[in-house]
Design a protein around this motif. Structure first.
Motif, mmCIF file in Angstrom:
data_model
loop_
_atom_site.group_PDB
_atom_site.id
_atom_site.type_symbol
_atom_site.label_atom_id
_atom_site.label_comp_id
_atom_site.label_asym_id
_atom_site.label_seq_id
_atom_site.Cartn_x
_atom_site.Cartn_y
_atom_site.Cartn_z
ATOM 1 N N ARG A 22 0.890 -1.035 -0.020
ATOM 2 C CA ARG A 22 0.209 -0.043 0.197
ATOM 3 C C ARG A 22 0.864 1.083 -0.042
ATOM 4 O O ARG A 22 0.529 2.325 -0.514
ATOM 5 N N LEU A 23 2.008 1.169 0.598
ATOM 6 C CA LEU A 23 2.955 2.370 0.717
ATOM 7 C C LEU A 23 3.636 2.457 -0.946
ATOM 8 O O LEU A 23 3.619 3.533 -1.399
ATOM 9 N N SER A 24 4.035 1.261 -1.574
ATOM 10 C CA SER A 24 4.351 1.311 -2.851
ATOM 11 C C SER A 24 5.050 -0.105 -3.373
ATOM 12 O O SER A 24 5.167 -0.872 -2.409
ATOM 13 N N ARG A 25 5.109 -0.313 -4.734
ATOM 14 C CA ARG A 25 5.710 -1.437 -4.930
ATOM 15 C C ARG A 25 7.213 -1.449 -5.362
ATOM 16 O O ARG A 25 7.622 -2.533 -5.899
ATOM 17 N N ARG A 26 7.583 -0.221 -5.271
ATOM 18 C CA ARG A 26 9.281 -0.072 -5.173
ATOM 19 C C ARG A 26 9.937 -0.106 -4.135
ATOM 20 O O ARG A 26 9.770 0.545 -3.211
ATOM 21 N N VAL A 27 10.667 -0.914 -4.057
ATOM 22 C CA VAL A 27 11.811 -1.238 -3.032
ATOM 23 C C VAL A 27 12.520 -0.002 -2.544
ATOM 24 O O VAL A 27 12.765 0.282 -1.456
ATOM 25 N N SER A 28 12.892 0.796 -3.540
ATOM 26 C CA SER A 28 13.684 1.956 -3.353
ATOM 27 C C SER A 28 13.002 2.869 -2.598
ATOM 28 O O SER A 28 13.615 3.719 -1.536
ATOM 29 N N PHE A 29 11.473 3.043 -2.844
ATOM 30 C CA PHE A 29 10.748 4.001 -2.342
ATOM 31 C C PHE A 29 10.494 3.631 -0.783
ATOM 32 O O PHE A 29 10.467 4.358 0.363
ATOM 33 N N ILE A 30 10.138 2.420 -0.730
ATOM 34 C CA ILE A 30 10.017 1.809 0.649
ATOM 35 C C ILE A 30 11.309 2.103 1.701
ATOM 36 O O ILE A 30 11.325 2.377 2.867
ATOM 37 N N ALA A 31 12.581 1.770 0.896
ATOM 38 C CA ALA A 31 13.750 1.834 1.698
ATOM 39 C C ALA A 31 13.892 3.354 2.172
ATOM 40 O O ALA A 31 14.333 3.476 3.268
ATOM 41 N N GLY A 32 13.492 4.421 1.395
ATOM 42 C CA GLY A 32 13.677 5.479 1.739
ATOM 43 C C GLY A 32 12.915 5.884 3.261
ATOM 44 O O GLY A 32 13.149 6.474 4.010
ATOM 45 N N LEU A 33 11.855 5.216 3.205
ATOM 46 C CA LEU A 33 10.760 5.524 4.442
ATOM 47 C C LEU A 33 11.505 4.662 5.604
ATOM 48 O O LEU A 33 11.622 5.247 6.685
ATOM 49 N N ALA A 80 10.146 -6.544 1.109
ATOM 50 C CA ALA A 80 9.961 -5.413 -0.019
ATOM 51 C C ALA A 80 10.786 -6.101 -1.105
ATOM 52 O O ALA A 80 10.345 -6.121 -2.287
ATOM 53 N N ALA A 81 12.053 -6.103 -0.828
ATOM 54 C CA ALA A 81 12.953 -6.514 -1.910
ATOM 55 C C ALA A 81 12.817 -7.825 -2.480
ATOM 56 O O ALA A 81 12.934 -8.172 -3.499
ATOM 57 N N LEU A 82 12.397 -8.722 -1.525
ATOM 58 C CA LEU A 82 12.116 -10.264 -2.048
ATOM 59 C C LEU A 82 10.937 -9.981 -3.114
ATOM 60 O O LEU A 82 10.728 -10.837 -4.038
ATOM 61 N N ALA A 83 9.865 -9.263 -2.689
ATOM 62 C CA ALA A 83 8.701 -9.156 -3.313
ATOM 63 C C ALA A 83 9.016 -8.479 -4.736
ATOM 64 O O ALA A 83 8.383 -9.009 -5.980
ATOM 65 N N GLU A 84 9.893 -7.427 -4.687
ATOM 66 C CA GLU A 84 10.031 -6.916 -6.092
ATOM 67 C C GLU A 84 10.899 -7.796 -7.040
ATOM 68 O O GLU A 84 10.699 -7.931 -8.157
ATOM 69 N N GLN A 85 11.808 -8.681 -6.202
ATOM 70 C CA GLN A 85 12.552 -9.697 -7.137
ATOM 71 C C GLN A 85 11.587 -10.575 -7.645
ATOM 72 O O GLN A 85 11.903 -11.096 -8.915
ATOM 73 N N GLU A 86 10.560 -11.024 -7.069
ATOM 74 C CA GLU A 86 9.690 -11.981 -7.219
ATOM 75 C C GLU A 86 8.920 -11.710 -8.524
ATOM 76 O O GLU A 86 8.792 -12.238 -9.482
ATOM 77 N N ARG A 87 8.394 -10.181 -8.570
ATOM 78 C CA ARG A 87 7.880 -9.912 -9.668
ATOM 79 C C ARG A 87 8.626 -9.707 -10.943
ATOM 80 O O ARG A 87 8.083 -9.901 -11.933
ATOM 81 N N PHE A 146 11.415 -11.605 -11.905
ATOM 82 C CA PHE A 146 11.454 -12.973 -12.186
ATOM 83 C C PHE A 146 10.380 -13.430 -12.957
ATOM 84 O O PHE A 146 10.736 -13.930 -14.081
ATOM 85 N N ILE A 147 9.072 -13.331 -12.481
ATOM 86 C CA ILE A 147 7.858 -13.629 -13.311
ATOM 87 C C ILE A 147 7.665 -13.248 -14.631
ATOM 88 O O ILE A 147 7.515 -13.806 -15.557
ATOM 89 N N SER A 148 8.155 -11.829 -14.556
ATOM 90 C CA SER A 148 8.191 -11.014 -15.880
ATOM 91 C C SER A 148 9.047 -11.505 -16.938
ATOM 92 O O SER A 148 8.662 -11.805 -18.117
ATOM 93 N N LYS A 149 10.296 -11.808 -16.406
ATOM 94 C CA LYS A 149 11.375 -12.539 -17.274
ATOM 95 C C LYS A 149 11.024 -13.727 -17.689
ATOM 96 O O LYS A 149 11.217 -14.276 -18.624
ATOM 97 N N ARG A 150 10.609 -14.552 -16.700
ATOM 98 C CA ARG A 150 10.043 -16.061 -17.008
ATOM 99 C C ARG A 150 9.118 -16.002 -18.180
ATOM 100 O O ARG A 150 9.197 -16.742 -19.118
ATOM 101 N N THR A 151 8.207 -15.177 -18.086
ATOM 102 C CA THR A 151 7.041 -15.230 -19.142
ATOM 103 C C THR A 151 7.610 -14.835 -20.506
ATOM 104 O O THR A 151 7.323 -15.363 -21.513
ATOM 105 N N LYS A 152 8.588 -13.784 -20.475
ATOM 106 C CA LYS A 152 9.030 -13.305 -21.779
ATOM 107 C C LYS A 152 9.925 -14.462 -22.375
ATOM 108 O O LYS A 152 10.050 -14.463 -23.436
ATOM 109 N N ALA A 153 10.759 -15.197 -21.713
ATOM 110 C CA ALA A 153 11.595 -16.311 -21.942
ATOM 111 C C ALA A 153 10.691 -17.507 -22.756
ATOM 112 O O ALA A 153 11.142 -18.055 -23.439
ATOM 113 N N ALA A 154 9.681 -17.636 -21.866
ATOM 114 C CA ALA A 154 8.776 -18.869 -22.442
ATOM 115 C C ALA A 154 8.077 -18.603 -23.659
ATOM 116 O O ALA A 154 7.978 -19.192 -24.820
#
Length: 227
Positions: free
Chosen positions: A82-93, A118-125, A127-135
């Motif tokens: 709810r704060l942000s999907r960007r780990v950099s923004f959350i890290a600043g807070l 937050a960092a793990l959630a961003e990595q997961e998103r 990776f899923i994007s890259k996996r879809t493109k690779a497939a």
């Protein structure tokens, strides 16, 4: 006395669905306050933005942060995204020594743990994007054709899914308030049957069908958030 400033965020589409996103966040915040907060406590401010999770320029969040820092209150949100999907923004807070934060769905997490999440959630998103493109690239390389019968099947599946989504929205106004009131899946099914609302196949509701409908509504919210 423990003080909180609450912050909620929904997308425009979520707000249009009878505020379901806000209701869910408010429910989680109340569970946290009633179950995990020190007592007595005070809500010194409540703020809500209706913007995408990708937009970090949110005026109501800025007001919430300013008030929390000025009053020494904890900034309380239902979910970290709810704060942000960007780990950099959350890290600043997280790095602001004047700001204390709590996440209702992670009541015991400290700033360090929230940063890792937050960092793990961003990595997961990512990776899923890259996996879809690779497939897709691999399928294209093999010369796989996506037309013909597969196109027809995909269109049929999309139509079925769209119909299920539409039906879920129609009963959301009954199912969600009952769920938020603490009713069991069985009790919700009984209520639907009592008022004469049929399932997609014209039958009676079962607890499992109520759960699938709630899951579908959650997926709709998640899909909207990713836009």
């Amino acid at each position: 006395m423990k003080r909180y400033v609450t912050y909620k965020r929904v997308s425009t589409a979520e707000q249009g669905r009878s505020g379901l996103g806000l209701d869910a966040q408010e429910r989680d915040i109340q569970i946290f306050l009633e179950t995990y907060s020190d007592v007595p406590f005070e809500i010194v401010g409540e703020f809500t933005d209706v913007l995408s999770g990708k937009d970090d320029d949110r005026p109501e969040l800025a007001k919430a942060i300013e008030l929390a820092k000025r009053t020494g209150a904890d900034l309380l949100v239902a979910k970290l995204d709810r704060l942000s999907r960007r780990v950099s923004f959350i890290a600043g807070l997280m790095e602001d020594p004047k700001l204390s934060m709590r996440v209702a769905q992670m009541p015991y997490a400290d700033k360090f743990q929230l940063h890792i999440y937050a960092a793990l959630a961003e990595q997961e998103r990512d990776f899923i994007s890259k996996r879809t493109k690779a497939a897709l690239a691999e399928a294209k390389k093999r010369g796989t054709k996506l037309g013909g019968m597969r196109d027809a099947t995909m269109k049929r599946n999309e139509a079925v899914a769209a119909n299920a989504d539409a039906r879920a929205k129609k009963v959301a106004g009954i199912i969600v308030p009952l769920r938020d009131a603490g009713k069991t899946l069985r009790q919700i099914a009984d209520e639907l049957n009592t008022v004469g609302i049929k399932t997609a196949r014209g039958g009676l509701w079962q607890a499992s069908q109520v759960q699938r409908t709630l899951d579908r509504l959650e997926r709709q919210d998640a899909a909207t958030e990713s836009l």
